[in-house]
Design a protein around this motif. Structure first.
Motif, PDB file in Angstrom:
ATOM      1  N   CYS A 122      40.877  48.892  53.090  1.00  0.00           N
ATOM      2  CA  CYS A 122      40.576  50.237  53.570  1.00  0.00           C
ATOM      3  C   CYS A 122      41.764  51.164  53.307  1.00  0.00           C
ATOM      4  CB  CYS A 122      40.229  50.224  55.058  1.00  0.00           C
ATOM      5  SG  CYS A 122      41.629  49.917  56.156  1.00  0.00           S
ATOM      6  N   ASP A 126      42.189  55.003  57.670  1.00  0.00           N
ATOM      7  CA  ASP A 126      41.215  54.109  58.300  1.00  0.00           C
ATOM      8  C   ASP A 126      41.912  52.951  59.004  1.00  0.00           C
ATOM      9  OD1 ASP A 126      39.196  55.716  57.416  1.00  0.00           O
ATOM     10  OD2 ASP A 126      38.285  54.255  56.076  1.00  0.00           O
ATOM     11  N   LEU A 194      34.048  49.466  60.038  1.00  0.00           N
ATOM     12  CA  LEU A 194      35.102  49.507  59.028  1.00  0.00           C
ATOM     13  C   LEU A 194      34.606  48.914  57.707  1.00  0.00           C
ATOM     14  CD1 LEU A 194      38.050  50.107  58.258  1.00  0.00           C
ATOM     15  CD2 LEU A 194      38.609  47.783  59.020  1.00  0.00           C
ATOM     16  N   ARG A 195      33.904  47.782  57.778  1.00  0.00           N
ATOM     17  CA  ARG A 195      33.383  47.165  56.552  1.00  0.00           C
ATOM     18  C   ARG A 195      32.397  48.101  55.841  1.00  0.00           C
ATOM     19  NH1 ARG A 195      33.205  42.585  59.670  1.00  0.00           N
ATOM     20  NH2 ARG A 195      30.961  42.876  59.985  1.00  0.00           N
ATOM     21  N   ARG A 197      32.449  51.365  55.901  1.00  0.00           N
ATOM     22  CA  ARG A 197      33.233  52.428  55.252  1.00  0.00           C
ATOM     23  C   ARG A 197      33.880  51.928  53.959  1.00  0.00           C
ATOM     24  NH1 ARG A 197      34.630  57.046  58.031  1.00  0.00           N
ATOM     25  NH2 ARG A 197      36.634  57.206  56.954  1.00  0.00           N
ATOM     26  N   ILE A 198      34.338  50.690  53.971  1.00  0.00           N
ATOM     27  CA  ILE A 198      34.971  50.127  52.778  1.00  0.00           C
ATOM     28  C   ILE A 198      33.950  50.032  51.639  1.00  0.00           C
ATOM     29  CG2 ILE A 198      36.058  48.063  51.786  1.00  0.00           C
ATOM     30  CD1 ILE A 198      37.202  47.567  54.657  1.00  0.00           C
TER      31      ILE A 198
END
Length: 199
Positions: A122, A126, A194-195, A197-198
């Protein structure tokens, strides 16, 4: 942290365990150590300085050794250890939440957590903001766990289907003692986000 500061922090944590956060003061720590108030003031400066030392001692109980290599299990283990350190101390979350510490133990944990998040691939922002989210989510839930009353305070009776239909439908899942499950759910939600967004 000097050896004298560490001694003061430990005395303050003993007071915390015995009498709770409200009882911890520079004078009470001085009395516990059998020294003058000025001696404690010289080494910590103020009540805020004392709280910073206490917070850093609590965070220093989070071991940074033998962590998983993969980023996500490493993040989860660091957060699990952080939660456990807060819970080991009466009012531990309340003490840590009221501080903005830039000391060795706190910086060390922050470094380990942000490094693990960066290893996810990321961006810098982030990683920083996810670390912030994880820390404050954990602090908030532990603070609730450490101060939760034995009953729901009349919430179930107050939440009627007519006036509060959404709350009435979900009241069995609001609050309650299932803190481990709630913490796991929040952690999953944050890391799933988060995953996404990645990707």
């Amino acid at each position: 942290m000097s050896e004298r500061q560490r001694e003061i922090a430990r005395a303050a944590l003993e007071l915390l365990e015995d009498r709770g956060a409200e009882a911890v003061s520079l004078r009470a720590v001085a009395d516990r150590l059998g020294v003058r108030l000025n001696t404690v003031s010289w080494h910590v400066g103020s009540k805020a300085g004392l709280q910073d030392l206490m917070a850093d001692e609590i965070v220093g109980e989070v071991s940074l050794k033998r962590l998983p290599k993969e980023w996500e299990p490493r993040v989860r283990e660091l957060v699990r250890r952080y939660r456990a350190a807060l819970l080991r101390h009466r009012d531990g979350a309340a003490v840590v939440a009221g501080t903005f510490v830039a000391k060795q133990n706190t910086l060390g944990l922050s470094e380990a957590l942000v490094a693990a998040l960066l290893d996810s691939g990321c961006g810098d922002a982030d990683a920083a903001w996810t670390a912030w989210t994880l820390v404050y989510f954990t602090l908030g839930l532990v603070a609730e766990e450490q101060s939760a009353p034995d009953s729901d305070g009349g919430l179930a009776a107050a939440v009627t289907a007519g006036a509060f239909p959404a709350l009435a439908r979900t009241v069995a899942h609001i609050g309650g003692a299932n803190f481990v499950e709630r913490h796991q759910f929040g952690l999953d939600l944050i890391l799933d986000g988060l995953r996404a967004r990645i990707r």
